[in-house]
Design a protein around this motif. Structure first.
Motif, PDB file in Angstrom:
ATOM      1  N   ARG A 111       0.841  -1.194   0.000  1.00 12.13           N
ATOM      2  CA  ARG A 111       0.000   0.000   0.000  1.00 12.13           C
ATOM      3  C   ARG A 111       0.873   1.238   0.000  1.00 12.13           C
ATOM      4  NH1 ARG A 111      -5.658   0.851  -0.490  1.00 12.13           N
ATOM      5  NH2 ARG A 111      -6.660  -1.165  -0.208  1.00 12.13           N
ATOM      6  N   PRO A 138      -5.213   5.599  -0.218  1.00  9.45           N
ATOM      7  CA  PRO A 138      -3.989   4.858  -0.539  1.00  9.45           C
ATOM      8  C   PRO A 138      -4.142   4.072  -1.837  1.00  9.45           C
ATOM      9  CG  PRO A 138      -4.618   4.543   1.756  1.00  9.45           C
ATOM     10  CD  PRO A 138      -5.770   5.228   1.089  1.00  9.45           C
ATOM     11  N   SER A 139      -3.028   3.946  -2.571  1.00 14.39           N
ATOM     12  CA  SER A 139      -3.046   3.199  -3.826  1.00 14.39           C
ATOM     13  C   SER A 139      -2.184   1.959  -3.680  1.00 14.39           C
ATOM     14  CB  SER A 139      -2.540   4.075  -4.970  1.00 14.39           C
ATOM     15  OG  SER A 139      -1.200   4.468  -4.728  1.00 14.39           O
ATOM     16  N   ASP A 140      -2.404   0.982  -4.571  1.00 12.73           N
ATOM     17  CA  ASP A 140      -1.665  -0.271  -4.527  1.00 12.73           C
ATOM     18  C   ASP A 140      -0.450  -0.197  -5.440  1.00 12.73           C
ATOM     19  OD1 ASP A 140      -3.372  -1.519  -2.737  1.00 12.73           O
ATOM     20  OD2 ASP A 140      -4.755  -2.130  -4.327  1.00 12.73           O
TER      21      ASP A 140
END
Length: 503
Positions: free
Chosen positions: A414, A422-424
């Motif tokens: 994350r 949040p982005s992966d």
């Protein structure tokens, strides 16, 4: 904490407050001393008057002075003075003719003086006789407080007269407290006014500082620099402190802007030269390789020296071709002219393929792969991801001694984004337990033409050696795919982490 580390406004306020406090303390102390001197002078005059009156015999024969009284009939004329009307409250007298001292004190509300205690008499007799009736001293009398006294000898008899000093001391205490409160209040009020005035006067300087901060926030390391910020003309007029600073900042920014423009022009010229030279070199190198390839069917019939020379020409041409391709790719990346096709790349299968190839090329290294069972997919170009991972993995094997353990792993992580959800990401970690990257190049390992210790083990031949371009290309390619690459190295090994946005 040192004063010079404080903000200028705070320093000016503190210094102004200290100066005001010093001046106020001096004025208050002078006033206190003046009042005390005046009050003590009045007290000394009262004591002198009482002493003169007592010695002049003006007491006459008052109550209790004549015969028929109790034991006070033995008190000489010095003590009889206290029996007279008008004697101040607390006035005392002590007489010592050599046979032990006697003392009396007059107190309001009593018809006659009462005897002093032995401790009080002893304290008073400790005062040395003076040369005159004006040799006054202060002494603490047990049970009665501070007294202003005069001691002298008359016909081998020591006589001490005294008046209480308590009222003067109480008045001085009140004066001290009042002065302290007035001085402190004045200092606080003045410091507050000074804070407002100083804050307003430093507004122009804050504007200059704000301009400097805005310049530091500009991105000047990449692309064509734009340095148009300047201190306003109203604040850059020489002749005042702020004007001098503003004018100096503007001159500095002018010089920096000129230097950045020159650097950009020089970089662009160098980039164009590298790109043009690389492009132009591809044709003659391809010609050399083509002619060398034409000789391959006939090399078995040629002398050994000729065969060896042709093999060296072929190997060198391949090496030059690879180097020219790297230079051309790096020039395109830095110029932002390298196209990329956004696609979905299966990182898990790609790592399996590259690690299998590394097992064959580097059998003297221990390679370990750790990927999750589910496929990990990223957004990017397959060729670019392959090139980046291959560069880092090859470096881990080439620049470490035989027997080194090289680990390759991948996992979804994350990535926190300020102000957003949040982005992966997919993190690819390639580490080794080798001797680590030399300390002197760790901060510049992603720059062009940066090479490690030449004494490290490296391959030779067409694919061997080190041009110092590999990690620079890897950094450029991964940034092109909106990812990042970081490195951590120590004497116990090195770890590279590649991050790419998850698909």
């Amino acid at each position: 904490m040192r004063l010079r580390r404080w903000r200028l406004q705070t320093r000016l306020i503190v210094l102004a407050g200290l100066v005001l406090l010093l001046v106020g303390t001096g004025i208050g102390t002078a006033s206190w001393l003046s009042v005390r001197t005046s009050l003590m002078s009045d007290l000394d005059e009262q004591l002198t008057s009482m002493t003169s009156h007592a010695r002049s015999g003006g007491a006459g024969s008052g109550p209790g002075a004549g015969p028929g009284t109790d034991s006070s009939s033995a008190v000489d004329s010095a003590l009889r003075f206290l029996f007279q009307p008008g004697v101040g409250d607390g006035a005392l007298a002590v007489v010592d003719s050599g046979g032990g001292g006697e003392g009396l004190i007059a107190e309001a509300g009593l018809s006659r003086p009462r005897s002093l205690s032995s401790d009080a008499i002893e304290a008073l007799l400790s005062v040395e006789p003076g040369n005159s009736e004006t040799s006054h001293e202060s002494v603490r009398v047990p049970g009665f407080g501070d007294y202003r006294v005069v001691a002298f000898e008359d016909n081998e008899t020591r006589i001490i007269y005294g008046v209480p000093q308590g009222r003067v001391d109480a008045a001085m205490d009140r004066t001290a407290w009042t002065t302290a409160v007035v001085v402190l209040t004045g200092v606080l009020i003045t410091a507050g006014l000074m804070a407002v005035i100083i804050h307003r006067q430093l507004r122009d300087l804050r504007d200059v500082a704000r301009t400097a901060r805005e310049v530091t926030d500009l991105e000047l390391s990449a692309g064509k620099p734009e340095l148009a910020l300047r201190v306003s003309s109203e604040l850059a007029v020489p002749g005042t402190e702020v004007g001098d600073v503003g004018a100096a900042v503007n001159r500095m920014l002018d010089h920096v802007g000129t230097a950045l423009d020159e650097r950009y022009r020089g970089t662009e010229q160098m980039r164009r030269f590298v790109a043009d030279a690389s492009h132009e070199l591809r044709t003659p190198i391809a010609t050399i390789r083509g002619w060398a390839d034409l000789t391959r069917p006939y090399r078995a019939d040629l002398p050994a020296e000729v065969t060896t020379s042709l093999a060296k020409i072929d190997s060198g041409a391949m090496r030059m071709s690879s180097l020219v391709d790297d230079l051309l790719l790096l020039a395109r990346l830095e110029a932002g002219r390298q196209p990329t096709n956004e696609d979905t790349v299966d990182v898990s299968s790609l790592l399996v393929e590259l690690v299998d190839d590394a097992h064959v090329v580097h059998p003297d290294h221990s390679l370990i792969l750790d990927v999750p069972p589910d496929p990990l997919e990223v957004c990017g170009a397959l060729d670019h991801v392959r090139r980046v991972v291959s560069i880092v993995l090859t470096n881990a094997c080439v620049h470490t001694p035989p027997g080194t353990r090289v680990s390759v792993s991948a996992a979804a992580v994350r990535k926190p984004v300020a102000g957003k959800a949040p982005s992966d990401d997919v993190a690819i970690r390639i580490g080794d337990d080798g001797p680590g990257i030399p300390t002197e190049i760790r901060d510049t390992v992603f720059d062009r033409f940066v090479r490690g210790d030449p004494s490290r083990t490296r391959q030779t031949g067409a694919q061997g050696g080190s041009s110092g371009l590999g990690l620079a290309i890897a950094s450029g390619l991964i940034k092109l795919m909106h990812g990042s690459i970081t490195m951590a190295s120590s004497d116990e090994g090195t770890i590279f982490e590649l991050r790419l946005p998850a698909a």
